[in-house]
Design a protein around this motif. Structure first.
Motif, mmCIF file in Angstrom:
data_model
loop_
_atom_site.group_PDB
_atom_site.id
_atom_site.type_symbol
_atom_site.label_atom_id
_atom_site.label_comp_id
_atom_site.label_asym_id
_atom_site.label_seq_id
_atom_site.Cartn_x
_atom_site.Cartn_y
_atom_site.Cartn_z
ATOM 1 N N LEU A 1 -13.573 76.914 -2.881
ATOM 2 C CA LEU A 1 -13.059 75.570 -2.727
ATOM 3 C C LEU A 1 -11.737 75.369 -2.732
ATOM 4 C CD1 LEU A 1 -15.380 73.361 -5.197
ATOM 5 C CD2 LEU A 1 -15.642 73.405 -2.841
ATOM 6 N N ASP A 2 -11.053 76.142 -3.368
ATOM 7 C CA ASP A 2 -9.368 76.212 -3.259
ATOM 8 C C ASP A 2 -9.025 76.857 -1.519
ATOM 9 O OD1 ASP A 2 -8.876 75.576 -5.685
ATOM 10 O OD2 ASP A 2 -8.485 77.451 -6.421
ATOM 11 N N ASN A 3 -9.901 77.709 -1.145
ATOM 12 C CA ASN A 3 -9.600 77.940 0.068
ATOM 13 C C ASN A 3 -9.964 77.155 1.185
ATOM 14 O OD1 ASN A 3 -8.533 81.038 0.696
ATOM 15 N ND2 ASN A 3 -9.726 80.881 -1.447
ATOM 16 N N ALA A 4 -10.778 76.011 0.753
ATOM 17 C CA ALA A 4 -11.126 74.838 1.726
ATOM 18 C C ALA A 4 -10.287 73.569 1.536
ATOM 19 C CB ALA A 4 -12.552 74.357 1.590
ATOM 20 N N GLY A 5 -9.082 74.041 0.556
ATOM 21 C CA GLY A 5 -8.421 72.935 0.238
ATOM 22 C C GLY A 5 -8.759 71.868 -0.615
ATOM 23 N N ILE A 6 -9.924 72.243 -1.491
ATOM 24 C CA ILE A 6 -10.377 71.451 -2.422
ATOM 25 C C ILE A 6 -10.296 71.770 -3.913
ATOM 26 C CG2 ILE A 6 -12.709 70.256 -3.267
ATOM 27 C CD1 ILE A 6 -13.644 70.541 -0.238
#
Length: 222
Positions: free
Chosen positions: A30-35
């Motif tokens: 999720l961090d890598n999806a900007g979440i």
């Protein structure tokens, strides 16, 4: 449980403690999806298929990219999966006791096949199950796999016991008219399910220790 002709075990939270890995993986994805979410916000999504998580949390225009990254991340972390997981006390004994009944004993999980392969080799899970059925490319839901397995083994839902640790497992059993044993302890994923209020969950028997599954009271359904 009397008259059971087929046992279906859930994996994460039921026979293996894998909370640490799944929390780390989902945060990474999720961090890598900007979440950016806190651990307490991530935990309710553990044990749910990747497709549901992406559809629920990721903007549509990022779905394809997130799917590709998610599989890459999970494969990169696969070796860490084995190190972060451990059998839940009493779980392997319960699986062995199920095998002794002579009924087929199956493992059905939403974890992907390449991760489950690590656990099979690392913990020797194939010695405890007649069949291991992970999620393969998200093609079949857990419900669909359970339905197919009951048909394959020629066992009706009323003689099939689903052993799980979440209200989702109990709901699945109820939808398919299977019997259900709910394991509720410090390892169970029901503890952090979104929307679960802590109340009773419909099941045939609720246990705080999976090793009690084949004790007389549990076998009788009391």
């Amino acid at each position: 449980m009397r008259d059971i002709k087929l046992y279906i075990f859930d994996m994460d939270g039921t026979i293996l403690d894998s909370t640490g890995f799944h929390t780390a993986y989902l945060r990474y994805m999720l961090d890598n999806a900007g979440i950016h979410m806190q651990e307490r916000e991530i935990k309710p999504y553990m044990g749910i298929t990747l497709k549901y998580i992406v559809d629920k949390l990721v903007p549509p225009h990022m779905h394809e990219q997130t799917y590709a990254q998610a599989e890459y991340f999970m494969r990169e972390l696969a070796d860490d999966y084995l190190h972060r997981c451990k059998p839940i006390p009493g779980a392997m004994e319960a699986c062995a006791a199920a095998r002794k009944t002579g009924a087929p004993v199956l493992l059905v999980t939403n974890s992907p096949d390449f991760l489950v392969a690590k656990l099979v080799s690392g913990f020797g899970l194939d010695a405890f199950f007649d069949g291991i059925h992970p999620a393969a490319n998200n093609d079949l839901s857990k419900r669909e796999r359970c339905e197919r397995l009951m048909r394959k083994h020629g066992v009706p839902p009323g003689q099939t016991l689903l052993i799980g640790d979440s209200s989702n497992d109990a709901s699945l059993a109820q939808q398919l008219h299977m019997r259900c044993a709910l394991i509720r302890n410090q390892y169970s994923w029901i503890n952090f399910e979104a929307g679960y209020d802590g109340g009773p969950v419909p099941c045939d028997v609720e246990l705080d220790d999976i090793s009690k599954l084949f004790e007389p009271a549990a076998r009788s359904g009391n």
